[in-house]
Design an enzyme around this catalytic site. Sequence first.
Site, PDB file in Angstrom:
ATOM      1  N   ASN A  91       9.092  11.991  -3.551  1.00 52.44           N
ATOM      2  CA  ASN A  91       8.743  10.557  -3.293  1.00 52.44           C
ATOM      3  C   ASN A  91       9.255   9.733  -4.864  1.00 52.44           C
ATOM      4  O   ASN A  91       8.384  10.115  -5.712  1.00 52.44           O
ATOM      5  CB  ASN A  91       7.351  10.060  -2.939  1.00 52.44           C
ATOM      6  CG  ASN A  91       7.050  10.598  -1.385  1.00 52.44           C
ATOM      7  OD1 ASN A  91       5.932  10.757  -1.218  1.00 52.44           O
ATOM      8  ND2 ASN A  91       8.087  10.616  -0.730  1.00 52.44           N
ATOM      9  N   ARG A 137       8.765   6.968  -6.030  1.00 56.75           N
ATOM     10  CA  ARG A 137       7.958   5.763  -6.233  1.00 56.75           C
ATOM     11  C   ARG A 137       6.500   5.898  -6.434  1.00 56.75           C
ATOM     12  O   ARG A 137       6.097   7.103  -6.562  1.00 56.75           O
ATOM     13  CB  ARG A 137       7.976   5.047  -4.785  1.00 56.75           C
ATOM     14  CG  ARG A 137       7.520   5.751  -3.678  1.00 56.75           C
ATOM     15  CD  ARG A 137       7.173   5.158  -2.338  1.00 56.75           C
ATOM     16  NE  ARG A 137       7.271   6.009  -1.337  1.00 56.75           N
ATOM     17  CZ  ARG A 137       6.052   6.639  -0.941  1.00 56.75           C
ATOM     18  NH1 ARG A 137       4.997   6.487  -1.628  1.00 56.75           N
ATOM     19  NH2 ARG A 137       5.831   7.529  -0.065  1.00 56.75           N
ATOM     20  N   ARG A 196      -8.480   6.772   3.110  1.00 61.17           N
ATOM     21  CA  ARG A 196      -7.848   5.559   3.347  1.00 61.17           C
ATOM     22  C   ARG A 196      -8.515   4.707   4.551  1.00 61.17           C
ATOM     23  O   ARG A 196      -8.779   5.326   5.452  1.00 61.17           O
ATOM     24  CB  ARG A 196      -6.383   5.805   3.785  1.00 61.17           C
ATOM     25  CG  ARG A 196      -5.562   6.678   2.660  1.00 61.17           C
ATOM     26  CD  ARG A 196      -4.270   6.851   3.241  1.00 61.17           C
ATOM     27  NE  ARG A 196      -3.464   7.507   2.290  1.00 61.17           N
ATOM     28  CZ  ARG A 196      -2.062   7.533   2.299  1.00 61.17           C
ATOM     29  NH1 ARG A 196      -1.246   6.907   3.150  1.00 61.17           N
ATOM     30  NH2 ARG A 196      -1.441   8.379   1.430  1.00 61.17           N
TER      31      ARG A 196
END
Length: 462
Positions: free
Chosen positions: A295, A297, A343
Amino acid sequence: MIADIHPFDRILIANRGEIALRIQRACRQLGLACVQAYSSADAGAPYVRCADEAICIGPAPSRQSYLSSAAILLAARASGARAVHPGYGFLSENADFAARLEAAGMTLIGPTSDAMRVLGDKISAKRAMISSGVPCVPGYEGALAADDAALAIASDLGYPLIIKAAGGGGGRGMRVVHNPEELLGAIRITREEAERAFANANVYMERYLQRPRHVEIQVLCDHHGNGVWLGARDCSTQRRHQKVIEEAPAPNVDPALIARVGKLCVDACRQIGYRGLGTFEFLHEDGELFFIEMNTRLQVEHTITEMTSGLDLVELQIRVAQGERLPFTQEEVEVSGHSIECRINAEDPTTFVPSPGTVEFFHAPGGPGIRVDSHVSSGYAIPSHYDSMIAKVITWGKTREQAIVRMEGALREMKIEGVKSNIPLHRDVLQSSEFRRGGMSIHFLERMLDDRRRSQGANKQA
Ligand code: ADP
């Protein structure tokens, strides 16, 4: 000075929700002005009001706002921001968008478009890793057609296999194949789906590991060839290949293995010319790590690495984008204690159907070792157009046990009224003996949910 470093003192934040607020906090830390891009659906959001400046980039649908390169480029120009922070999701891994910013002489806070292109395609990413010596899931790193050649490659690799879209993401574009009879149909369907969803029909295959864990390594690199790895995270608590709970460090994984592979990840970054934050995702099985993707980012779960390393990753990400050298060496990186992130989604905890609407009452937990990253407060209206994550609850403890106990207390204290949330699901997971032991496989949560459905079915029949 390196040619492609452009100075900036004002950043356009091309994202929304908790991560927009997180980036604003880092900008403030650095004395940088932040311009918040927002869609009309987010016009009333508190973080839009907090920014130094805010600019509407279009209507609610993402395609016309957060996913529109043209709208974001225009907003950057109009606001005088010379840099864009894309956050995660939306345009954060879009190499064409990165190239457009480069062509306009602006800075994307992230890697170059070239590095993003190599690593964004899962086939070329795996090839790059193989050439740098990063261990990968055994597979075939080429585009497949539904033909005899694919059957021959599959029989060499051995079943079960997983067919994956080269351009896939978000847990989509994958299909498990158990025998040769299923193979060609699976290639055909995955290609069609991939073409539709990612505008890239290329698919490849690799061994399907049966009970792996998801373990990932965070790296940070500057423009000057320096890089560090910042420890590992375990993100095995997943539903439909989407992460639900993450923890750092990965329990019961040999630190020497992480150190050896972490170094290889940094070497790979050097070879590719990668800079900024990045995450190497691996499957861990039988004491070994196998790369699956990178990833390019900032990730949702960067927070738990911040808690265990004491570093502000977003601040560092911006500083390296400004051309600064890494302010510390690998030897100076210290990982201490244990951190967990839950989350919190606005969704039904049993059916997982999103639950947008007005949050009548919101109370965030606090106390030692508790951190809440959220853009929500009482009265906030959750738009139905975007993903349903409304908060991240993060705890830190000297030990894993302490981090779990703190999380249980935090979730008990947290109040969200007016919309449904998955807090009850998190509490169930934290109480399960498998989670308590640590080192669960990626199938743990789905199995727990299956067991629950079965026992509810049995209760109904009884
Ligand atoms: P995405 O980009 O969509 O997130 P990944 O390649 O990161 O896709 O894989 C997502 C998840 O799918 C992994 O965390 C793991 O749960 C599962 N997965 C991917 N590849 C394999 C594999 N070879 N064997 C078993 N599970 C896999």
